[in-house]
Design an enzyme around this catalytic site. Structure first.
Site, PDB file in Angstrom:
ATOM      1  N   ASP A  63       1.054  -1.012   0.255  1.00  0.00           N
ATOM      2  CA  ASP A  63      -0.032   0.272   0.667  1.00  0.00           C
ATOM      3  C   ASP A  63       0.710   1.223   0.129  1.00  0.00           C
ATOM      4  O   ASP A  63       0.453   2.300   0.587  1.00  0.00           O
ATOM      5  CB  ASP A  63      -0.983   0.068   1.102  1.00  0.00           C
ATOM      6  CG  ASP A  63      -1.560  -1.323   1.068  1.00  0.00           C
ATOM      7  OD1 ASP A  63      -2.487  -1.960   0.257  1.00  0.00           O
ATOM      8  OD2 ASP A  63      -1.634  -1.618   2.661  1.00  0.00           O
ATOM      9  N   GLY A  84      -3.310  -4.579  -4.776  1.00  0.00           N
ATOM     10  CA  GLY A  84      -4.663  -3.623  -5.685  1.00  0.00           C
ATOM     11  C   GLY A  84      -3.476  -2.488  -5.277  1.00  0.00           C
ATOM     12  O   GLY A  84      -2.914  -1.688  -4.948  1.00  0.00           O
ATOM     13  N   GLN A 102       2.101  -6.389  -3.248  1.00  0.00           N
ATOM     14  CA  GLN A 102       2.361  -6.225  -1.661  1.00  0.00           C
ATOM     15  C   GLN A 102       3.437  -5.388  -1.524  1.00  0.00           C
ATOM     16  O   GLN A 102       3.980  -4.437  -1.813  1.00  0.00           O
ATOM     17  CB  GLN A 102       2.533  -7.359  -1.535  1.00  0.00           C
ATOM     18  CG  GLN A 102       1.053  -8.453  -1.097  1.00  0.00           C
ATOM     19  CD  GLN A 102       1.235  -9.217  -2.097  1.00  0.00           C
ATOM     20  OE1 GLN A 102       1.962  -9.981  -2.978  1.00  0.00           O
ATOM     21  NE2 GLN A 102      -0.774  -9.608  -2.854  1.00  0.00           N
ATOM     22  N   LYS A 150       2.444   2.336  -5.166  1.00  0.00           N
ATOM     23  CA  LYS A 150       3.109   1.757  -5.825  1.00  0.00           C
ATOM     24  C   LYS A 150       2.247   1.742  -7.651  1.00  0.00           C
ATOM     25  O   LYS A 150       2.941   1.736  -8.381  1.00  0.00           O
ATOM     26  CB  LYS A 150       3.274   0.486  -6.026  1.00  0.00           C
ATOM     27  CG  LYS A 150       4.402  -0.346  -5.191  1.00  0.00           C
ATOM     28  CD  LYS A 150       4.681  -1.775  -4.910  1.00  0.00           C
ATOM     29  CE  LYS A 150       3.252  -2.853  -4.568  1.00  0.00           C
ATOM     30  NZ  LYS A 150       2.928  -2.591  -2.948  1.00  0.00           N
TER      31      LYS A 150
END
Length: 428
Positions: free
Chosen positions: A13, A40, A222, A16
């Site tokens: 988070d 995500g 991640q 990126k």
């Protein structure tokens, strides 16, 4: 010209999506090399926002995008994500999106097992319940059904036998019925036409791209601190998130990794359970979370927030061979009178300049803080050093010293052009 590998250097988070999108415009190929749709990325392109969890970020700009063999692929989610992006006007065809033929599949019973385990255990890992861990277990257990198997469904019975022998026993322990073999085969037959047109020997095409001098961008999911070997085990993901996985997860080879760009927030966040030495469960944490819109892209879960931990980022940089960092969300710190940086830990009277490996020790370490004067001016939208307050520059320089790694670029908003470029990774 170098290839570039982008990884998160904290717990994920880190922003990126914007950085990969910014680099993808100049890349010829973008590759996802590990993880699944538990990751995500949010891309803001003009007035349009795209939320990706499986597809490489390059797809939004039409760049050749590759899902490597190190990814575990949920074929139904893949179908739905492709349809969702197509509805936003993104063109996706087998010409600009390739899936490794040897990529293992996430199947419905993997999702079942993921959820059953999380619900039954008092020891919560914080899984997204999307089947990623069980799918990786089947991969290393040599039971996985892979993309290439979808073209040979008539020969799949021996592999299904192996899967059922393993999973039916696990399901019985949760009072669940055995796998419905007929339904599984029907489901696979139904989804195969949505996957097989994209199946390619990506190791071959990536090798050809490299020999042709094309720029390859490897996109990690991640963060390094969630690496199954080097992260805060057992509160980790089920894959290796370090930069070296770009090689094994794509088939290009170790020398193809290139410039390693570690993405780092100007503070620290974490989703789910696990140790977090600099967490601020107070008004500072609330300030960072509210201003930074800290909610997970995939799960919507609220992120835990805290001060920048230079010890952990230095460890990430060393383990993953990071060449330079991209510092994101600097603007979230605007207006704070005092900013703290963790420069070490104490545990039972002993000083640590790294995070101990045992979970119990990680949960008990006490951070040692260094305080830096904040700034009242805004950094939002800055595109040059001259537009940054002097104290913000001082903060960045101190981070560089502490993590023993240079800042390559600074991001000052979600907009792709609000970026200060110090060093071009592709020209390194």
């Amino acid at each position: 010209m170098a290839n570039v590998t982008v990884i998160g250097a904290q717990w994920g988070d880190e922003g990126k999506g914007k950085i990969v999108d910014w680099l993808a415009e100049r890349a010829d190929v973008v590759v996802r090399f590990q993880g699944g749709h538990n990751a995500g990325h949010t891309l803001v392109v003009g007035n349009e926002t795209y939320k990706l969890s499986l597809l490489p970020s390059g797809i939004v700009r039409g760049t050749l995008s590759v899902i490597g063999n190190g990814v575990v692929l949920d074929p139904w989610h893949f179908r739905d994500e492709v349809a969702k992006l197509a509805g936003q006007g993104v063109t996706i065809t087998p010409d600009n999106l390739h899936i490794a033929e040897n990529c293992p599949l996430i199947l419905p019973f993997h999702r079942d097992l993921d959820g059953l385990r999380e619900d039954a255990s008092e020891f919560k890992i914080g899984t997204t319940r999307r089947g990623i861990g069980p799918a990786y277990e089947d991969k290393v257990g040599r039971r996985a059904i892979r993309v290439c198997d979808l073209a040979h469904l008539e020969d799949l019975d021996p592999q299904i036998d192996r899967l059922c022998a393993h999973h039916d026993a696990l399901r019985a322990g949760f009072d669940q019925p055995p796998i419905d073999r007929a339904r599984l085969k029907n489901d696979l037959a139904e989804i195969a036409p949505h996957i097989l047109p994209y199946a390619k020997p990506v190791w071959l095409s990536l090798g050809e791209a490299r020999r042709a001098g094309k720029r390859i961008l490897f996109e990690g999911a991640q963060g390094m601190l969630l690496d199954v070997d080097h992260g805060t085990y057992p509160f980790v993901t089920s894959s290796n998130t370090v930069a070296g996985t770009a090689s094994s997860g794509s088939g290009l080879g170790p020398s193809g990794v290139g410039f390693v760009l570690g993405i780092v927030k100007a503070y620290t966040t974490r989703v789910g359970s696990g140790p977090f030495p600099t967490e601020q469960d107070n008004e500072i944490g609330e300030f960072l979370g509210t201003r930074g819109h800290e909610f997970g892209v995939v799960t919507g879960r609220k992120r835990r927030c805290g001060w920048f931990d230079a010890v952990l980022v230095r460890q990430s940089a060393a383990v993953s061979g990071i060449t330079g960092i991209a510092l994101t969300k600097l603007d979230i710190l605007d207006g704070l009178e005092e900013i703290k940086i963790c420069v070490g830990y104490t545990l039972d009277g002993k000083h640590y300049d790294y995070l101990p490996p045992h979970a119990a020790d990680q949960a008990r370490v006490e951070p040692i803080y260094e305080s830096i004067e904040g700034w009242s001016e805004t950094t939002a939208g800055a595109r040059s050093w001259a537009q940054l307050p002097a104290q913000a520059i001082k903060y960045i320089r101190r981070i560089e010293e502490l993590i023993q790694c240079p800042v390559t670029l600074v991001s000052t908003s979600p907009q792709r052009d609000d970026t200060i470029l110090v060093r071009d990774p592709f020209e390194d």
